[in-house]
Design a protein around this motif. Structure first.
Motif, PDB file in Angstrom:
ATOM      1  N   SER A  77       0.770  -1.255   0.037  1.00  0.00           N
ATOM      2  CA  SER A  77       0.048  -0.042   0.076  1.00  0.00           C
ATOM      3  C   SER A  77       0.904   1.137   0.109  1.00  0.00           C
ATOM      4  CB  SER A  77      -0.975  -0.076   1.384  1.00  0.00           C
ATOM      5  OG  SER A  77      -1.563   1.346   1.338  1.00  0.00           O
ATOM      6  N   PRO A  78       0.428   2.350  -0.617  1.00  0.00           N
ATOM      7  CA  PRO A  78       1.166   3.470  -0.649  1.00  0.00           C
ATOM      8  C   PRO A  78       1.014   4.265   0.585  1.00  0.00           C
ATOM      9  CG  PRO A  78      -0.752   3.891  -2.237  1.00  0.00           C
ATOM     10  CD  PRO A  78      -0.714   2.479  -1.540  1.00  0.00           C
ATOM     11  N   LEU A 114       3.488   4.275   8.681  1.00  0.00           N
ATOM     12  CA  LEU A 114       2.234   5.133   8.125  1.00  0.00           C
ATOM     13  C   LEU A 114       3.206   6.308   7.314  1.00  0.00           C
ATOM     14  CD1 LEU A 114      -0.444   4.443  10.579  1.00  0.00           C
ATOM     15  CD2 LEU A 114       0.135   3.216   8.645  1.00  0.00           C
ATOM     16  N   ASN A 115       2.620   6.753   6.314  1.00  0.00           N
ATOM     17  CA  ASN A 115       2.760   7.904   5.751  1.00  0.00           C
ATOM     18  C   ASN A 115       1.966   8.917   6.191  1.00  0.00           C
ATOM     19  OD1 ASN A 115       5.073   6.538   4.236  1.00  0.00           O
ATOM     20  ND2 ASN A 115       3.479   6.145   2.628  1.00  0.00           N
ATOM     21  N   ALA A 116       1.003   8.860   6.670  1.00  0.00           N
ATOM     22  CA  ALA A 116      -0.038   9.822   7.235  1.00  0.00           C
ATOM     23  C   ALA A 116      -1.189   8.837   8.294  1.00  0.00           C
ATOM     24  CB  ALA A 116      -0.699  10.391   6.261  1.00  0.00           C
ATOM     25  N   PRO A 117      -1.533   9.577   8.989  1.00  0.00           N
ATOM     26  CA  PRO A 117      -2.725   8.961  10.029  1.00  0.00           C
ATOM     27  C   PRO A 117      -3.663   8.324   9.232  1.00  0.00           C
ATOM     28  CG  PRO A 117      -2.245  11.099  10.759  1.00  0.00           C
ATOM     29  CD  PRO A 117      -1.610  11.036   9.645  1.00  0.00           C
ATOM     30  N   PHE A 118      -4.367   7.355   9.349  1.00  0.00           N
ATOM     31  CA  PHE A 118      -5.595   6.870   8.812  1.00  0.00           C
ATOM     32  C   PHE A 118      -6.683   7.823   9.365  1.00  0.00           C
ATOM     33  CE2 PHE A 118      -4.246   2.076   8.049  1.00  0.00           C
ATOM     34  CZ  PHE A 118      -2.925   2.620   7.058  1.00  0.00           C
ATOM     35  N   GLU A 119      -7.633   8.357   8.615  1.00  0.00           N
ATOM     36  CA  GLU A 119      -8.373   9.267   8.980  1.00  0.00           C
ATOM     37  C   GLU A 119      -9.916   8.804   8.766  1.00  0.00           C
ATOM     38  OE1 GLU A 119      -8.052  13.458   7.665  1.00  0.00           O
ATOM     39  OE2 GLU A 119      -5.829  13.327   8.357  1.00  0.00           O
TER      40      GLU A 119
END
Length: 170
Positions: free
Chosen positions: A68-69, A117-122
């Motif tokens: 996953s990206p 993680l590249n960013a939080p899962f929102e």
């Protein structure tokens, strides 16, 4: 007027319920459904992904990889109790999907593990994931991001008020 309010509430319920259910994805004899994950705190470095995989064929297949990206590394994991201690580890050799059976990747058991993680899962967004099967090949799915701590996806977690509007259920 009362009938109009009832019809409006029923229509709203139908929209909310249908939006909460991701569409099934089919790859050969495999059907992937109930694709979801949980929202993560702002500085979280890891998250889990969940899906049900049904094999309607006559031969087993094996989920051997995920990518996953959304994360630097994605692995297939299992949680198990060993000597009274809960341990999480990579699932060596992948996850078998027996012919004619459904395998659920879910909290507390088999799951997709996102690390770095590249960013939080929102909540309310979707996380793209490519699953690789030994026989069926690659398939892209989207994991619906549910609220932090969710135990399942979609309307199974939501409560509706008397007005038919979504309210926080957990």
């Amino acid at each position: 007027m009362k009938l109009l309010k009832t019809l409006a509430a029923a229509a709203m319920l139908a929209v909310v319920a249908s939006a909460a259910q991701a569409e099934d994805v089919t790859l050969g004899n495999l059907t992937l459904s109930k694709t979801w994950t949980r929202a993560t705190p702002p500085k979280a470095m890891a998250g889990g992904g969940f899906v049900e995989i049904t094999n309607s064929g006559t031969e087993a297949d094996r989920l051997i990889a995920a990518s996953s990206p959304a994360a630097k590394k994605v692995e297939l994991h299992e949680m198990a109790v060993t000597d009274g201690v809960m341990v999480m580890r990579p699932k060596e050799g992948g996850i078998e999907i027996p012919a004619g059976e459904t395998v659920a990747l879910q909290p507390g058991g088999l799951h997709i593990m996102f690390m770095g993680l590249n960013a939080p899962f929102e909540e309310g967004t979707e996380i793209p994931v490519v699953l690789t099967f030994e026989k069926a090949g690659d398939v892209e799915i989207k994991l619906s991001v549910e609220k932090m701590g969710a135990k399942g996806m979609g309307h199974g977690n939501m409560k509706l008020g008397q007005d038919g509007m979504k309210k926080d259920g957990n």
